[in-house]
Design a protein around this motif. Structure first.
Motif, mmCIF file in Angstrom:
data_model
loop_
_atom_site.group_PDB
_atom_site.id
_atom_site.type_symbol
_atom_site.label_atom_id
_atom_site.label_comp_id
_atom_site.label_asym_id
_atom_site.label_seq_id
_atom_site.Cartn_x
_atom_site.Cartn_y
_atom_site.Cartn_z
ATOM 1 N N PRO A 33 0.803 -1.226 0.000
ATOM 2 C CA PRO A 33 0.000 0.000 0.000
ATOM 3 C C PRO A 33 0.840 1.282 0.000
ATOM 4 O O PRO A 33 0.326 2.346 -0.330
ATOM 5 N N GLU A 34 2.129 1.198 0.322
ATOM 6 C CA GLU A 34 2.980 2.393 0.362
ATOM 7 C C GLU A 34 3.562 2.689 -1.023
ATOM 8 O O GLU A 34 4.770 2.741 -1.212
ATOM 9 N N LYS A 35 2.708 2.868 -2.013
ATOM 10 C CA LYS A 35 3.150 3.050 -3.395
ATOM 11 C C LYS A 35 4.072 4.253 -3.595
ATOM 12 O O LYS A 35 5.117 4.098 -4.236
ATOM 13 N N PRO A 36 3.766 5.433 -3.066
ATOM 14 C CA PRO A 36 4.680 6.572 -3.306
ATOM 15 C C PRO A 36 6.085 6.349 -2.742
ATOM 16 O O PRO A 36 7.074 6.723 -3.367
ATOM 17 N N LEU A 37 6.164 5.701 -1.591
ATOM 18 C CA LEU A 37 7.471 5.427 -0.989
ATOM 19 C C LEU A 37 8.295 4.518 -1.888
ATOM 20 O O LEU A 37 9.452 4.826 -2.210
ATOM 21 N N PHE A 38 7.716 3.404 -2.328
ATOM 22 C CA PHE A 38 8.460 2.452 -3.130
ATOM 23 C C PHE A 38 8.751 2.982 -4.531
ATOM 24 O O PHE A 38 9.799 2.680 -5.107
ATOM 25 N N LEU A 39 7.851 3.779 -5.087
ATOM 26 C CA LEU A 39 8.135 4.383 -6.388
ATOM 27 C C LEU A 39 9.269 5.392 -6.281
ATOM 28 O O LEU A 39 10.120 5.475 -7.169
ATOM 29 N N GLY A 40 9.311 6.145 -5.194
ATOM 30 C CA GLY A 40 10.406 7.081 -4.978
ATOM 31 C C GLY A 40 11.728 6.366 -4.797
ATOM 32 O O GLY A 40 12.761 6.792 -5.346
ATOM 33 N N LEU A 41 11.735 5.279 -4.042
ATOM 34 C CA LEU A 41 12.960 4.505 -3.863
ATOM 35 C C LEU A 41 13.416 3.868 -5.170
ATOM 36 O O LEU A 41 14.612 3.795 -5.450
ATOM 37 N N ALA A 42 12.462 3.407 -5.974
ATOM 38 C CA ALA A 42 12.813 2.828 -7.273
ATOM 39 C C ALA A 42 13.427 3.888 -8.180
ATOM 40 O O ALA A 42 14.425 3.633 -8.868
ATOM 41 N N LEU A 43 12.870 5.081 -8.175
ATOM 42 C CA LEU A 43 13.422 6.164 -8.984
ATOM 43 C C LEU A 43 14.829 6.534 -8.517
ATOM 44 O O LEU A 43 15.738 6.716 -9.331
ATOM 45 N N LEU A 44 15.017 6.595 -7.223
ATOM 46 C CA LEU A 44 16.333 6.923 -6.675
ATOM 47 C C LEU A 44 17.371 5.860 -7.054
ATOM 48 O O LEU A 44 18.483 6.190 -7.490
ATOM 49 N N ALA A 45 17.018 4.586 -6.915
ATOM 50 C CA ALA A 45 17.952 3.513 -7.271
ATOM 51 C C ALA A 45 18.262 3.537 -8.763
ATOM 52 O O ALA A 45 19.407 3.336 -9.176
ATOM 53 N N PHE A 46 17.248 3.814 -9.587
ATOM 54 C CA PHE A 46 17.469 3.876 -11.031
ATOM 55 C C PHE A 46 18.393 5.034 -11.398
ATOM 56 O O PHE A 46 19.317 4.873 -12.198
ATOM 57 N N LEU A 47 18.162 6.193 -10.813
ATOM 58 C CA LEU A 47 19.015 7.340 -11.120
ATOM 59 C C LEU A 47 20.445 7.132 -10.629
ATOM 60 O O LEU A 47 21.398 7.555 -11.295
ATOM 61 N N MET A 48 20.602 6.484 -9.499
ATOM 62 C CA MET A 48 21.947 6.192 -9.009
ATOM 63 C C MET A 48 22.660 5.212 -9.939
ATOM 64 O O MET A 48 23.864 5.340 -10.189
ATOM 65 N N ALA A 49 21.935 4.238 -10.468
ATOM 66 C CA ALA A 49 22.539 3.282 -11.394
ATOM 67 C C ALA A 49 22.913 3.958 -12.704
ATOM 68 O O ALA A 49 23.968 3.681 -13.285
ATOM 69 N N ARG A 50 22.056 4.869 -13.176
ATOM 70 C CA ARG A 50 22.343 5.559 -14.436
ATOM 71 C C ARG A 50 23.519 6.519 -14.322
ATOM 72 O O ARG A 50 24.267 6.702 -15.272
ATOM 73 N N SER A 51 23.695 7.122 -13.162
ATOM 74 C CA SER A 51 24.769 8.103 -13.019
ATOM 75 C C SER A 51 26.137 7.430 -12.945
ATOM 76 O O SER A 51 27.130 8.016 -13.365
ATOM 77 N N GLY A 52 26.193 6.212 -12.395
ATOM 78 C CA GLY A 52 27.465 5.508 -12.283
ATOM 79 C C GLY A 52 28.366 6.052 -11.201
ATOM 80 O O GLY A 52 29.535 5.704 -11.120
ATOM 81 N N TYR A 53 27.837 6.907 -10.345
ATOM 82 C CA TYR A 53 28.650 7.505 -9.294
ATOM 83 C C TYR A 53 28.798 6.552 -8.119
ATOM 84 O O TYR A 53 27.815 6.001 -7.631
ATOM 85 N N CYS A 54 30.003 6.367 -7.673
ATOM 86 C CA CYS A 54 30.261 5.572 -6.471
ATOM 87 C C CYS A 54 31.517 6.114 -5.814
ATOM 88 O O CYS A 54 32.617 5.916 -6.328
ATOM 89 N N PRO A 55 31.397 6.810 -4.692
ATOM 90 C CA PRO A 55 32.564 7.420 -4.057
ATOM 91 C C PRO A 55 33.486 6.405 -3.383
ATOM 92 O O PRO A 55 34.582 6.770 -2.967
#
Length: 59
Positions: A33-55
């Motif tokens: 039922p927490e759709k906005p939370l999981f959609l936000g986390l999915a977007l964040l993980a996707f953007l992190m994967a696309r950026s390729g940044y890892c300190p």
């Protein structure tokens, strides 16, 4: 920071893990039922994967 022998290979493995996390969060958004939370986390993980940044990975 971690010094690795092949930084490109390490970054690809990290990106694959992040894409997997994005898919997991999208799947959870379908069934939980927490759709906005999981959609936000999915977007964040996707953007992190696309950026390729890892300190933590150093050449």
């Amino acid at each position: 920071m971690f010094q690795v022998r092949d930084p490109q290979k390490a970054l690809r493995a990290i990106a694959l893990f992040r894409y997997t996390m994005a898919l997991l969060f999208l799947g959870l958004a379908l069934f939980r039922p927490e759709k906005p939370l999981f959609l936000g986390l999915a977007l964040l993980a996707f953007l992190m994967a696309r950026s390729g940044y890892c300190p933590l990975v150093r050449k």
